[in-house]
Scaffold this motif. Structure first.
Motif, mmCIF file in Angstrom:
data_model
loop_
_atom_site.group_PDB
_atom_site.id
_atom_site.type_symbol
_atom_site.label_atom_id
_atom_site.label_comp_id
_atom_site.label_asym_id
_atom_site.label_seq_id
_atom_site.Cartn_x
_atom_site.Cartn_y
_atom_site.Cartn_z
ATOM 1 N N GLY A 238 0.819 -1.214 0.000
ATOM 2 C CA GLY A 238 0.000 0.000 0.000
ATOM 3 C C GLY A 238 0.848 1.257 0.000
ATOM 4 O O GLY A 238 0.581 2.209 -0.736
ATOM 5 N N VAL A 239 1.905 1.262 0.816
ATOM 6 C CA VAL A 239 2.803 2.422 0.868
ATOM 7 C C VAL A 239 3.578 2.562 -0.438
ATOM 8 O O VAL A 239 3.755 3.672 -0.960
ATOM 9 C CB VAL A 239 3.767 2.299 2.074
ATOM 10 C CG1 VAL A 239 4.878 3.328 2.004
ATOM 11 C CG2 VAL A 239 2.998 2.439 3.377
ATOM 12 N N ALA B 21 -0.373 5.176 -7.790
ATOM 13 C CA ALA B 21 -1.803 5.473 -7.874
ATOM 14 C C ALA B 21 -2.061 6.979 -7.861
ATOM 15 O O ALA B 21 -3.001 7.458 -8.495
ATOM 16 C CB ALA B 21 -2.542 4.798 -6.718
ATOM 17 N N ALA B 22 -1.219 7.730 -7.166
ATOM 18 C CA ALA B 22 -1.402 9.189 -7.102
ATOM 19 C C ALA B 22 -1.174 9.845 -8.466
ATOM 20 O O ALA B 22 -1.746 10.895 -8.760
ATOM 21 C CB ALA B 22 -0.461 9.795 -6.068
ATOM 22 N N LYS B 23 -0.363 9.222 -9.301
ATOM 23 C CA LYS B 23 -0.107 9.779 -10.638
ATOM 24 C C LYS B 23 -1.333 9.697 -11.549
ATOM 25 O O LYS B 23 -1.382 10.350 -12.577
ATOM 26 C CB LYS B 23 1.084 9.080 -11.283
ATOM 27 C CG LYS B 23 2.399 9.428 -10.614
ATOM 28 C CD LYS B 23 3.562 8.983 -11.445
ATOM 29 C CE LYS B 23 4.860 9.242 -10.740
ATOM 30 N NZ LYS B 23 5.256 10.622 -10.734
ATOM 31 N N VAL C 248 -7.398 3.050 -4.511
ATOM 32 C CA VAL C 248 -6.813 2.154 -5.516
ATOM 33 C C VAL C 248 -5.606 1.423 -4.945
ATOM 34 O O VAL C 248 -5.502 0.200 -5.065
ATOM 35 C CB VAL C 248 -6.432 2.942 -6.798
ATOM 36 C CG1 VAL C 248 -5.580 2.111 -7.730
ATOM 37 C CG2 VAL C 248 -7.682 3.426 -7.502
ATOM 38 N N SER C 249 -4.688 2.156 -4.309
ATOM 39 C CA SER C 249 -3.489 1.499 -3.772
ATOM 40 C C SER C 249 -3.866 0.512 -2.663
ATOM 41 O O SER C 249 -3.308 -0.584 -2.588
ATOM 42 C CB SER C 249 -2.472 2.521 -3.267
ATOM 43 O OG SER C 249 -2.988 3.276 -2.197
ATOM 44 N N THR D 8 -5.696 -6.857 -2.048
ATOM 45 C CA THR D 8 -6.014 -8.022 -2.879
ATOM 46 C C THR D 8 -4.785 -8.912 -3.047
ATOM 47 O O THR D 8 -4.866 -10.139 -2.925
ATOM 48 C CB THR D 8 -6.552 -7.578 -4.250
ATOM 49 O OG1 THR D 8 -7.707 -6.765 -4.046
ATOM 50 C CG2 THR D 8 -6.905 -8.763 -5.121
ATOM 51 N N ILE D 9 -3.640 -8.299 -3.300
ATOM 52 C CA ILE D 9 -2.400 -9.075 -3.431
ATOM 53 C C ILE D 9 -2.061 -9.748 -2.100
ATOM 54 O O ILE D 9 -1.675 -10.922 -2.069
ATOM 55 C CB ILE D 9 -1.239 -8.183 -3.918
ATOM 56 C CG1 ILE D 9 -1.505 -7.731 -5.361
ATOM 57 C CG2 ILE D 9 0.101 -8.911 -3.813
ATOM 58 C CD1 ILE D 9 -0.558 -6.669 -5.866
ATOM 59 N N ALA D 10 -2.215 -9.032 -1.001
ATOM 60 C CA ALA D 10 -1.930 -9.608 0.320
ATOM 61 C C ALA D 10 -2.864 -10.774 0.614
ATOM 62 O O ALA D 10 -2.443 -11.790 1.169
ATOM 63 C CB ALA D 10 -2.057 -8.540 1.404
ATOM 64 N N TYR D 11 -4.131 -10.639 0.231
ATOM 65 C CA TYR D 11 -5.063 -11.756 0.413
ATOM 66 C C TYR D 11 -4.613 -12.954 -0.417
ATOM 67 O O TYR D 11 -4.667 -14.099 0.034
ATOM 68 C CB TYR D 11 -6.489 -11.352 0.039
ATOM 69 C CG TYR D 11 -7.439 -12.515 0.127
ATOM 70 C CD1 TYR D 11 -7.901 -12.964 1.353
ATOM 71 C CD2 TYR D 11 -7.853 -13.190 -1.022
ATOM 72 C CE1 TYR D 11 -8.758 -14.047 1.444
ATOM 73 C CE2 TYR D 11 -8.700 -14.270 -0.945
ATOM 74 C CZ TYR D 11 -9.155 -14.697 0.294
ATOM 75 O OH TYR D 11 -9.990 -15.770 0.372
#
Length: 129
Positions: free
Chosen positions: A91-92, A98-100, A109-110, A116-119
């Protein structure tokens, strides 16, 4: 005011402390902690309201960073599983990308992609075990 009784700060601290609190004392503990957080918040907001007009821009910006930093550090401190660490780290790392997009949905979004990836990592580790 009720928001502090369901806020992430209360959840994170309960996640950390409630295992040591006897079951019959947990409701009192959560209510006491929640109302303590509300009291501190109300006091800080009142003081901040009267000081805001007299602060320099640098100090005002530094004070505005306290909330996100507090959230980040308390979440990092309580990340116990691999999926928690993966979600927080991704996320960090994904936030600047995502800010771009300039959509105004950068945090959403981030967080959604990282979560989702962590899950997926958690699910994959469970299937392998």
């Amino acid at each position: 005011m009720r928001a502090h009784l369901t806020a992430v700060t209360l959840w994170v601290e309960c996640h950390r402390f409630l295992p040591q609190v006897p079951r019959e004392r947990r409701i009192a503990f959560v209510n006491g902690l929640g109302f303590g957080l509300v009291s501190v918040c109300l006091t800080a907001n009142t003081v901040g309201y009267f000081l805001a007009a007299n602060l320099t821009q640098t100090l005002g910006a530094a004070i505005l960073m306290l909330t996100p930093l507090s959230f980040l550090f308390s979440t990092a401190r309580n990340s116990r599983e691999v999926a928690d660490v993966v979600a927080l780290t991704l996320g960090v790392l994904l936030y600047p990308v995502a800010a771009k997009m300039n959509s105004g949905l950068d945090i959403l979004v981030s967080g959604l992609v990282a979560g989702t990836i962590a899950y997926g990592v958690h699910w994959w580790r469970e299937v392998r075990a």
